[in-house]
Design an enzyme around this catalytic site. Structure first.
Site, mmCIF file in Angstrom:
data_model
loop_
_atom_site.group_PDB
_atom_site.id
_atom_site.type_symbol
_atom_site.label_atom_id
_atom_site.label_comp_id
_atom_site.label_asym_id
_atom_site.label_seq_id
_atom_site.Cartn_x
_atom_site.Cartn_y
_atom_site.Cartn_z
ATOM 1 N N GLY A 9 0.835 -1.197 0.000
ATOM 2 C CA GLY A 9 0.000 0.000 0.000
ATOM 3 C C GLY A 9 0.865 1.240 0.000
ATOM 4 N N GLY A 10 1.875 1.236 -0.887
ATOM 5 C CA GLY A 10 2.875 2.306 -0.838
ATOM 6 C C GLY A 10 2.540 3.536 -1.653
ATOM 7 C CG ASP A 59 -6.728 -6.719 -4.811
ATOM 8 O OD1 ASP A 59 -6.557 -6.612 -3.584
ATOM 9 O OD2 ASP A 59 -7.853 -6.739 -5.340
ATOM 10 C CB VAL A 60 -2.496 -6.504 -0.469
ATOM 11 C CG1 VAL A 60 -1.367 -5.693 -1.074
ATOM 12 C CG2 VAL A 60 -3.533 -5.595 0.196
ATOM 13 C CB SER A 138 -5.587 0.821 13.897
ATOM 14 O OG SER A 138 -6.459 1.849 14.340
ATOM 15 C CE1 TYR A 151 -8.925 0.055 9.493
ATOM 16 C CE2 TYR A 151 -9.307 0.964 11.680
ATOM 17 C CZ TYR A 151 -8.497 0.818 10.569
ATOM 18 O OH TYR A 151 -7.263 1.419 10.530
ATOM 19 C CE LYS A 155 -5.751 -1.648 10.454
ATOM 20 N NZ LYS A 155 -4.512 -1.792 9.670
HETATM 21 N N1 LIG Z 1 -4.898 7.110 8.591
HETATM 22 C C1 LIG Z 1 -5.141 6.741 9.838
HETATM 23 O O1 LIG Z 1 -5.703 7.514 10.633
HETATM 24 C C2 LIG Z 1 -4.734 5.395 10.324
HETATM 25 C C3 LIG Z 1 -4.761 5.140 11.707
HETATM 26 C C4 LIG Z 1 -4.385 3.893 12.171
HETATM 27 C C5 LIG Z 1 -3.987 2.926 11.299
HETATM 28 N N2 LIG Z 1 -3.981 3.171 9.953
HETATM 29 C C6 LIG Z 1 -3.567 2.086 9.075
HETATM 30 O O2 LIG Z 1 -2.451 2.511 8.323
HETATM 31 C C7 LIG Z 1 -2.447 1.865 7.050
HETATM 32 C C8 LIG Z 1 -2.368 2.918 5.952
HETATM 33 O O3 LIG Z 1 -3.464 3.784 6.102
HETATM 34 P P1 LIG Z 1 -3.596 5.146 5.281
HETATM 35 O O4 LIG Z 1 -4.422 6.060 6.106
HETATM 36 O O5 LIG Z 1 -2.279 5.576 4.787
HETATM 37 O O6 LIG Z 1 -4.501 4.647 4.068
HETATM 38 P P2 LIG Z 1 -4.745 5.321 2.614
HETATM 39 O O7 LIG Z 1 -4.278 6.710 2.567
HETATM 40 O O8 LIG Z 1 -6.149 4.994 2.292
HETATM 41 O O9 LIG Z 1 -3.764 4.432 1.686
HETATM 42 C C9 LIG Z 1 -3.954 3.066 1.654
HETATM 43 C C10 LIG Z 1 -2.890 2.471 0.769
HETATM 44 O O10 LIG Z 1 -3.142 1.052 0.690
HETATM 45 C C11 LIG Z 1 -3.402 0.710 -0.676
HETATM 46 N N3 LIG Z 1 -4.401 -0.350 -0.715
HETATM 47 C C12 LIG Z 1 -5.638 -0.356 -0.177
HETATM 48 N N4 LIG Z 1 -6.277 -1.506 -0.475
HETATM 49 C C13 LIG Z 1 -5.411 -2.226 -1.218
HETATM 50 C C14 LIG Z 1 -5.464 -3.483 -1.869
HETATM 51 N N5 LIG Z 1 -6.563 -4.263 -1.803
HETATM 52 N N6 LIG Z 1 -4.394 -3.914 -2.564
HETATM 53 C C15 LIG Z 1 -3.277 -3.148 -2.660
HETATM 54 N N7 LIG Z 1 -3.156 -1.966 -2.067
HETATM 55 C C16 LIG Z 1 -4.211 -1.498 -1.375
HETATM 56 C C17 LIG Z 1 -3.851 2.011 -1.342
HETATM 57 O O11 LIG Z 1 -3.631 2.021 -2.747
HETATM 58 P P3 LIG Z 1 -4.787 1.639 -3.812
HETATM 59 O O12 LIG Z 1 -6.039 2.235 -3.312
HETATM 60 O O13 LIG Z 1 -4.299 2.167 -5.114
HETATM 61 O O14 LIG Z 1 -4.827 0.145 -3.819
HETATM 62 C C18 LIG Z 1 -2.937 3.007 -0.642
HETATM 63 O O15 LIG Z 1 -1.641 2.982 -1.208
HETATM 64 C C19 LIG Z 1 -3.727 1.038 6.991
HETATM 65 O O16 LIG Z 1 -3.446 -0.283 7.353
HETATM 66 C C20 LIG Z 1 -4.604 1.702 8.041
HETATM 67 O O17 LIG Z 1 -5.574 0.818 8.578
HETATM 68 C C21 LIG Z 1 -4.327 4.386 9.447
#
Ligand SMILES: NC(=O)c1ccc[n+]([C@@H]2O[C@H](COP(=O)([O-])OP(=O)(O)OC[C@H]3O[C@@H](n4cnc5c(N)ncnc54)[C@H](OP(=O)(O)O)[C@@H]3O)[C@@H](O)[C@H]2O)c1
Length: 233
Positions: A9-10, A59-60, A138, A151, A155
């Site tokens: 998810g980079g 697609d992960v 999370s 969700y 987690k």
């Molecule tokens: N933001 C927060 O507040 C927060 C808090 C706690 C934990 N987290 C965790 O941190 C991680 C990253 O969150 P984020 O906020 O950075 O999310 P984000 O901005 O929505 O980005 C998610 C990333 O994962 C990729 N992704 C999603 N589904 C995918 C799939 N099926 N296959 C391949 N890639 C996929 C997306 O790319 P594509 O859509 O192009 O696939 C994107 O690169 C997640 O695990 C989230 O649960 C986030």
């Protein structure tokens, strides 16, 4: 030779911040996501740091796609020093009201992805006698909250995966850190009417991951909780 990091998810959010930070520190970077255009854009930015970049659609939620991607990266690079299981998706909902299939979707993307990436990469780390796996969980995996639904379940399970991996891999000199962030300013919070200062910055998560990796190899920070200074949103 540069060290190698694979970030799932980079393309956006925390994953993108990680990729840029590690590239700036002269790591070769492998990233995957579903959106090819976003991956290609970021790959160009990463290459400005004069590092090797692998950016592929994967697609992960699909174990076969994960295995194919990992095989390709290992064929090119032979080893991965750091795996960051970051890919994840957020769907709000209540267990009792969510549409059927919500739990399955979130478990596939948020948990099984980390499970299959870890399985695919760990054997090469074992062969190398070193490695580091970071799982981005999370605070929703520490404490259930209204509208956290599936969700939150995914987690809690991620934290379980981190514990199981740590037990299995410690004798192979492979460190496993579970990071549980509170609100990080990414697309996940699009449309929320709060100031930037109310969130953790994605770059801070990247800095934390980089700095933990830099600790002595015999030190493993097992679980880290990171929150905005004013607490959860
Ligand atoms: N933001 C927060 O507040 C927060 C808090 C706690 C934990 N987290 C965790 O941190 C991680 C990253 O969150 P984020 O906020 O950075 O999310 P984000 O901005 O929505 O980005 C998610 C990333 O994962 C990729 N992704 C999603 N589904 C995918 C799939 N099926 N296959 C391949 N890639 C996929 C997306 O790319 P594509 O859509 O192009 O696939 C994107 O690169 C997640 O695990 C989230 O649960 C986030």
């Amino acid at each position: 030779m540069n060290k190698k990091v694979l970030i799932t998810g980079g393309s956006r959010g925390i994953g993108r911040a990680l990729a840029l930070y590690f590239a700036e520190k002269q790591f070769d970077v492998a990233i995957c996501a579903r959106n090819q255009e976003k991956l290609e854009e970021l790959a160009l930015e990463l290459k400005d740091f004069k590092v090797n970049v692998i950016a592929e659609v994967c697609d992960v939620s699909k174990p076969e796609a994960i295995k194919a991607f990992c095989s390709k990266v290992l064929a090119q690079w032979k080893q991965i020093d750091i795996l960051v299981n970051n890919a994840g998706t957020y769907l709000p909902g209540k267990v009792t009201e969510e549409t059927d299939g919500t739990l399955e979707k979130l478990i596939e993307t948020n948990l099984y992805s980390a499970y299959y990436f870890s399985k695919s990469i760990a054997s090469s780390m074992i062969t190398n006698g070193s490695g580091y796996i970071f799982n981005i969980a999370s605070v929703a995996g520490l404490q259930a909250y209204p509208n956290g639904g599936s969700y939150s379940i995914s987690k809690f399970a991620m934290i379980g995966l981190s514990k199981a991996l740590r037990e299995e891999l410690k004798s192979h000199n492979i460190r496993v850190t579970n990071i549980s962030p509170g609100a990080v300013l990414t697309d996940s919070w699009a449309g929320v009417d709060l100031p930037e200062s109310r969130f953790i910055s994605a770059k801070d998560i990247a800095k934390i991951v980089f700095d933990l990796h830099g600790l002595s190899p015999q030190t493993d920070v097992e679980d880290l909780v990171v929150r905005p200074i004013l607490g959860d949103i």
